[in-house]
Design an enzyme around this catalytic site. Structure first.
Site, PDB file in Angstrom:
ATOM      1  N   CYS A 176      39.629  45.634  36.417  1.00 45.33           N
ATOM      2  CA  CYS A 176      40.875  45.791  36.227  1.00 45.33           C
ATOM      3  C   CYS A 176      41.817  46.618  34.460  1.00 45.33           C
ATOM      4  O   CYS A 176      40.659  46.018  33.568  1.00 45.33           O
ATOM      5  CB  CYS A 176      41.413  43.943  35.873  1.00 45.33           C
ATOM      6  SG  CYS A 176      42.796  43.746  35.752  1.00 45.33           S
ATOM      7  N   HIS A 178      44.224  46.205  33.433  1.00 49.45           N
ATOM      8  CA  HIS A 178      44.066  45.022  32.145  1.00 49.45           C
ATOM      9  C   HIS A 178      43.353  44.883  31.155  1.00 49.45           C
ATOM     10  O   HIS A 178      43.830  44.747  29.934  1.00 49.45           O
ATOM     11  CB  HIS A 178      45.216  43.822  32.929  1.00 49.45           C
ATOM     12  CG  HIS A 178      46.875  44.499  33.131  1.00 49.45           C
ATOM     13  ND1 HIS A 178      46.407  44.263  34.201  1.00 49.45           N
ATOM     14  CD2 HIS A 178      47.632  43.245  32.795  1.00 49.45           C
ATOM     15  CE1 HIS A 178      47.769  44.701  35.047  1.00 49.45           C
ATOM     16  NE2 HIS A 178      48.592  43.720  33.936  1.00 49.45           N
TER      17      HIS A 178
HETATM   18  N1  DGL Z   1      45.494  45.698  36.665  1.00 44.23           N
HETATM   19  C1  DGL Z   1      45.447  45.288  37.852  1.00 44.23           C
HETATM   20  C2  DGL Z   1      43.947  45.992  38.805  1.00 44.23           C
HETATM   21  O1  DGL Z   1      43.686  46.881  38.260  1.00 44.23           O
HETATM   22  C3  DGL Z   1      45.377  43.788  38.524  1.00 44.23           C
HETATM   23  C4  DGL Z   1      46.404  43.050  38.038  1.00 44.23           C
HETATM   24  C5  DGL Z   1      46.709  41.995  38.624  1.00 44.23           C
HETATM   25  O2  DGL Z   1      48.041  42.413  38.676  1.00 44.23           O
HETATM   26  O3  DGL Z   1      46.479  40.849  38.543  1.00 44.23           O
HETATM   27  O4  DGL Z   1      43.775  45.348  38.891  1.00 44.23           O
END
Ligand code: DGL
Length: 264
Positions: A176, A178
Protein backbone atom coordinates in the site's frame (compact mmCIF):
# COMPACT_ATOMS: atom_id res chain seq x y z
CA UNK A 1 4.75 15.04 -21.45
CA UNK A 2 2.07 15.21 -18.80
CA UNK A 3 1.58 12.41 -16.28
CA UNK A 4 -1.42 11.96 -14.00
CA UNK A 5 -0.69 10.31 -10.66
CA UNK A 6 -3.67 9.08 -8.70
CA UNK A 7 -4.11 7.85 -5.14
CA UNK A 8 -6.88 7.82 -2.57
CA UNK A 9 -4.72 10.16 -0.48
CA UNK A 10 -1.11 10.98 0.34
CA UNK A 11 0.42 7.51 -0.22
CA UNK A 12 0.87 8.07 -3.95
CA UNK A 13 3.13 11.03 -3.17
CA UNK A 14 5.86 8.41 -2.67
CA UNK A 15 5.45 7.32 -6.30
CA UNK A 16 5.19 10.93 -7.44
CA UNK A 17 8.42 11.84 -5.64
CA UNK A 18 10.37 9.04 -7.30
CA UNK A 19 8.78 9.84 -10.66
CA UNK A 20 9.82 13.49 -10.33
CA UNK A 21 13.43 12.44 -9.78
CA UNK A 22 13.37 9.88 -12.59
CA UNK A 23 11.45 12.06 -15.07
CA UNK A 24 12.60 15.59 -14.23
CA UNK A 25 11.27 17.06 -17.50
CA UNK A 26 7.72 15.77 -17.15
CA UNK A 27 4.75 17.77 -15.89
CA UNK A 28 2.65 16.03 -13.26
CA UNK A 29 -0.88 16.26 -11.98
CA UNK A 30 -1.36 14.61 -8.62
CA UNK A 31 -4.93 13.68 -7.74
CA UNK A 32 -5.62 12.66 -4.13
CA UNK A 33 -9.20 11.58 -3.47
CA UNK A 34 -9.18 13.16 -0.03
CA UNK A 35 -13.00 13.17 0.13
CA UNK A 36 -13.11 9.37 0.03
CA UNK A 37 -9.88 8.09 1.62
CA UNK A 38 -9.52 5.35 2.90
CA UNK A 39 -10.39 3.14 -0.07
CA UNK A 40 -9.32 0.03 1.83
CA UNK A 41 -12.69 -0.04 3.57
CA UNK A 42 -14.93 0.80 0.58
CA UNK A 43 -16.94 -1.52 -1.64
CA UNK A 44 -15.75 -2.44 -5.14
CA UNK A 45 -18.61 -0.41 -6.64
CA UNK A 46 -17.63 2.71 -4.71
CA UNK A 47 -13.95 2.36 -5.61
CA UNK A 48 -14.73 1.99 -9.32
CA UNK A 49 -16.99 5.06 -9.24
CA UNK A 50 -14.38 7.24 -7.46
CA UNK A 51 -11.43 6.15 -9.58
CA UNK A 52 -13.40 6.51 -12.80
CA UNK A 53 -14.27 10.09 -11.84
CA UNK A 54 -10.63 10.85 -11.05
CA UNK A 55 -9.26 9.34 -14.26
CA UNK A 56 -11.82 11.16 -16.42
CA UNK A 57 -10.79 14.37 -14.62
CA UNK A 58 -7.12 13.69 -15.41
CA UNK A 59 -7.91 12.82 -19.03
CA UNK A 60 -9.77 16.15 -19.39
CA UNK A 61 -6.65 17.88 -18.07
CA UNK A 62 -4.75 16.36 -21.00
CA UNK A 63 -2.51 13.79 -19.35
CA UNK A 64 -0.69 11.35 -21.65
CA UNK A 65 -0.81 8.54 -19.14
CA UNK A 66 -2.07 7.78 -15.63
CA UNK A 67 -0.22 6.04 -12.82
CA UNK A 68 -2.61 4.43 -10.37
CA UNK A 69 -0.32 4.94 -7.39
CA UNK A 70 -2.74 2.93 -5.31
CA UNK A 71 -2.68 -0.85 -4.94
CA UNK A 72 -6.28 -0.88 -3.75
CA UNK A 73 -7.63 1.04 -6.74
CA UNK A 74 -5.56 -1.11 -9.09
CA UNK A 75 -6.80 -4.32 -7.51
CA UNK A 76 -10.43 -3.36 -8.12
CA UNK A 77 -10.53 -0.97 -11.05
CA UNK A 78 -7.58 -1.30 -13.43
CA UNK A 79 -9.37 -3.68 -15.84
CA UNK A 80 -12.41 -1.40 -16.04
CA UNK A 81 -10.24 1.68 -16.63
CA UNK A 82 -8.15 0.05 -19.36
CA UNK A 83 -11.35 -0.93 -21.17
CA UNK A 84 -12.78 2.56 -20.91
CA UNK A 85 -9.82 4.88 -21.56
CA UNK A 86 -7.46 4.82 -24.50
CA UNK A 87 -4.40 6.29 -22.73
CA UNK A 88 -1.98 3.90 -20.97
CA UNK A 89 -2.91 3.22 -17.35
CA UNK A 90 -0.06 1.92 -15.21
CA UNK A 91 -1.26 0.15 -12.08
CA UNK A 92 0.47 -1.05 -8.93
CA UNK A 93 0.44 -4.40 -7.23
CA UNK A 94 2.23 -5.57 -4.09
CA UNK A 95 5.87 -6.24 -5.05
CA UNK A 96 5.65 -9.95 -4.25
CA UNK A 97 7.52 -11.05 -7.39
CA UNK A 98 10.69 -9.09 -6.55
CA UNK A 99 10.44 -10.36 -2.96
CA UNK A 100 10.25 -13.99 -4.15
CA UNK A 101 13.10 -13.42 -6.62
CA UNK A 102 15.32 -12.07 -3.86
CA UNK A 103 14.24 -14.63 -1.25
CA UNK A 104 13.10 -17.77 -3.11
CA UNK A 105 13.04 -19.91 0.02
CA UNK A 106 12.38 -17.05 2.40
CA UNK A 107 9.56 -16.15 4.73
CA UNK A 108 7.60 -13.27 3.23
CA UNK A 109 4.94 -10.97 4.64
CA UNK A 110 2.64 -8.91 2.42
CA UNK A 111 0.89 -6.05 4.17
CA UNK A 112 -1.74 -3.98 2.38
CA UNK A 113 -5.30 -2.74 2.81
CA UNK A 114 -8.24 -5.07 3.52
CA UNK A 115 -9.46 -4.74 -0.07
CA UNK A 116 -6.07 -5.64 -1.57
CA UNK A 117 -5.48 -8.50 0.88
CA UNK A 118 -8.83 -10.12 0.08
CA UNK A 119 -8.78 -9.31 -3.64
CA UNK A 120 -8.75 -11.74 -6.52
CA UNK A 121 -5.69 -9.99 -8.01
CA UNK A 122 -3.49 -10.75 -5.02
CA UNK A 123 -4.73 -14.34 -4.94
CA UNK A 124 -3.66 -14.92 -8.54
CA UNK A 125 -0.38 -13.04 -8.00
CA UNK A 126 0.43 -15.38 -5.10
CA UNK A 127 -0.48 -18.38 -7.22
CA UNK A 128 1.77 -17.36 -10.09
CA UNK A 129 4.62 -16.48 -7.71
CA UNK A 130 4.58 -20.01 -6.30
CA UNK A 131 5.05 -18.54 -2.82
CA UNK A 132 3.07 -18.76 0.38
CA UNK A 133 3.36 -15.35 2.07
CA UNK A 134 1.65 -14.27 5.25
CA UNK A 135 -0.96 -11.59 4.56
CA UNK A 136 -1.88 -8.84 7.00
CA UNK A 137 -4.15 -5.81 6.51
CA UNK A 138 -2.95 -2.66 8.28
CA UNK A 139 -5.67 -0.04 7.80
CA UNK A 140 -4.51 2.09 10.72
CA UNK A 141 -1.34 3.07 8.83
CA UNK A 142 -3.48 4.80 6.18
CA UNK A 143 -5.16 6.90 8.87
CA UNK A 144 -1.84 7.72 10.54
CA UNK A 145 -0.27 8.79 7.23
CA UNK A 146 -3.21 11.03 6.39
CA UNK A 147 -2.87 12.63 9.83
CA UNK A 148 0.92 12.97 9.28
CA UNK A 149 1.60 10.94 12.44
CA UNK A 150 5.10 9.64 11.87
CA UNK A 151 7.84 8.43 14.19
CA UNK A 152 5.42 7.77 17.04
CA UNK A 153 5.73 4.67 19.30
CA UNK A 154 2.11 3.67 18.49
CA UNK A 155 3.16 2.61 14.98
CA UNK A 156 5.72 0.08 16.18
CA UNK A 157 3.20 -1.13 18.78
CA UNK A 158 0.64 -1.54 16.00
CA UNK A 159 3.11 -3.56 13.89
CA UNK A 160 3.76 -5.80 16.90
CA UNK A 161 0.04 -6.34 17.48
CA UNK A 162 -0.70 -7.02 13.84
CA UNK A 163 2.14 -9.50 13.37
CA UNK A 164 1.54 -11.26 16.72
CA UNK A 165 5.13 -10.25 17.58
CA UNK A 166 6.58 -12.16 14.59
CA UNK A 167 9.62 -10.40 13.18
CA UNK A 168 11.57 -13.17 11.49
CA UNK A 169 10.65 -12.30 7.92
CA UNK A 170 13.21 -12.27 5.13
CA UNK A 171 11.09 -9.76 3.22
CA UNK A 172 8.18 -7.48 4.03
CA UNK A 173 6.24 -6.24 1.01
CA UNK A 174 4.73 -2.79 1.55
CA UNK A 175 1.64 -3.37 -0.58
CA UNK A 176 0.00 0.00 0.00
CA UNK A 177 1.64 3.25 -1.01
CA UNK A 178 0.74 4.87 2.30
CA UNK A 179 2.94 2.30 4.06
CA UNK A 180 6.05 3.52 2.25
CA UNK A 181 5.85 6.61 4.43
CA UNK A 182 6.56 4.37 7.45
CA UNK A 183 9.75 2.69 6.30
CA UNK A 184 11.50 3.98 9.43
CA UNK A 185 8.95 2.32 11.75
CA UNK A 186 9.00 -0.92 9.72
CA UNK A 187 12.79 -0.91 9.93
CA UNK A 188 12.70 -0.23 13.66
CA UNK A 189 10.33 -3.12 14.26
CA UNK A 190 11.64 -5.74 11.83
CA UNK A 191 15.33 -4.91 12.21
CA UNK A 192 18.21 -4.77 9.73
CA UNK A 193 17.89 -8.34 8.43
CA UNK A 194 14.49 -7.89 6.81
CA UNK A 195 14.27 -6.62 3.25
CA UNK A 196 11.57 -3.92 2.98
CA UNK A 197 10.20 -3.91 -0.56
CA UNK A 198 7.76 -1.47 -2.10
CA UNK A 199 6.58 -1.35 -5.70
CA UNK A 200 7.57 2.24 -6.42
CA UNK A 201 10.73 1.70 -8.44
CA UNK A 202 9.08 -1.04 -10.50
CA UNK A 203 6.19 1.31 -11.23
CA UNK A 204 8.44 4.15 -12.29
CA UNK A 205 10.41 1.77 -14.52
CA UNK A 206 7.16 0.69 -16.14
CA UNK A 207 6.05 4.26 -16.76
CA UNK A 208 9.43 5.02 -18.34
CA UNK A 209 9.03 2.02 -20.62
CA UNK A 210 5.48 3.10 -21.55
CA UNK A 211 6.73 6.59 -22.40
CA UNK A 212 9.81 5.27 -24.20
CA UNK A 213 12.20 7.11 -21.89
CA UNK A 214 15.59 5.41 -21.51
CA UNK A 215 16.91 3.63 -18.45
CA UNK A 216 18.84 5.64 -15.93
CA UNK A 217 19.86 4.78 -12.38
CA UNK A 218 17.39 7.18 -10.79
CA UNK A 219 16.91 5.17 -7.62
CA UNK A 220 20.63 5.31 -6.98
CA UNK A 221 20.51 9.07 -7.56
CA UNK A 222 17.61 9.39 -5.13
CA UNK A 223 19.35 7.22 -2.53
CA UNK A 224 22.51 9.27 -2.96
CA UNK A 225 20.57 12.32 -1.90
CA UNK A 226 19.37 13.80 -5.21
CA UNK A 227 16.63 16.10 -3.95
CA UNK A 228 13.35 16.77 -5.70
CA UNK A 229 13.69 18.84 -8.87
CA UNK A 230 11.80 22.12 -9.25
CA UNK A 231 8.12 21.63 -8.75
CA UNK A 232 6.32 20.84 -12.01
CA UNK A 233 3.29 19.43 -10.27
CA UNK A 234 -0.28 20.56 -9.88
CA UNK A 235 -2.12 18.98 -6.96
CA UNK A 236 -5.86 18.34 -6.75
CA UNK A 237 -7.88 17.06 -3.81
CA UNK A 238 -10.91 15.23 -5.28
CA UNK A 239 -10.96 17.68 -8.18
CA UNK A 240 -10.24 20.89 -6.20
CA UNK A 241 -7.04 22.67 -7.09
CA UNK A 242 -4.66 22.92 -4.14
CA UNK A 243 -3.26 26.44 -4.02
CA UNK A 244 -2.61 27.14 -0.32
CA UNK A 245 1.10 27.49 0.32
CA UNK A 246 0.93 25.63 3.64
CA UNK A 247 -0.81 22.70 1.96
CA UNK A 248 1.68 22.59 -0.91
CA UNK A 249 4.50 22.62 1.60
CA UNK A 250 2.89 19.75 3.50
CA UNK A 251 2.68 17.65 0.33
CA UNK A 252 6.27 18.37 -0.61
CA UNK A 253 7.32 17.52 2.95
CA UNK A 254 5.72 14.09 2.58
CA UNK A 255 7.50 13.53 -0.73
CA UNK A 256 10.80 14.51 0.86
CA UNK A 257 10.07 12.19 3.78
CA UNK A 258 9.80 9.27 1.40
CA UNK A 259 12.91 10.18 -0.57
CA UNK A 260 14.92 10.52 2.64
CA UNK A 261 13.95 6.94 3.59
CA UNK A 262 14.64 5.15 0.28
CA UNK A 263 17.81 3.54 1.61
CA UNK A 264 16.21 2.72 5.00
N1 DGL B 1 -2.64 4.04 -0.91
C1 DGL B 1 -3.58 3.05 -1.21
C2 DGL B 1 -2.95 1.72 -1.65
O1 DGL B 1 -1.86 1.71 -2.17
C3 DGL B 1 -4.83 2.85 -0.42
C4 DGL B 1 -5.04 3.41 0.94
C5 DGL B 1 -6.52 3.52 1.27
O2 DGL B 1 -7.14 4.45 0.77
O3 DGL B 1 -7.03 2.68 2.04
O4 DGL B 1 -3.55 0.69 -1.53
Amino acid sequence: MKIGVFDSGVGGLTVLALSRICLPDADFIYYADESHVPYGEKTAGEIIEYVDYAVSFLVKKGVDTVILACNTATSIAVGFLREKYSIPIVGMEPALMPAVRRHPEGRILVCATEVTIHGEKLRSLIESSGSDPDLIAMPELVRLAEAEQFGIPETVKYLREKTGSARDYDAVVLGCTHFSLFRDSFRQYFGRETDLIDGNLGTVKRIKAVLGVGEDPCLERAAAGAGLPDRKVKYYFSGSYVRRKAELERLERLEERYISMIGV
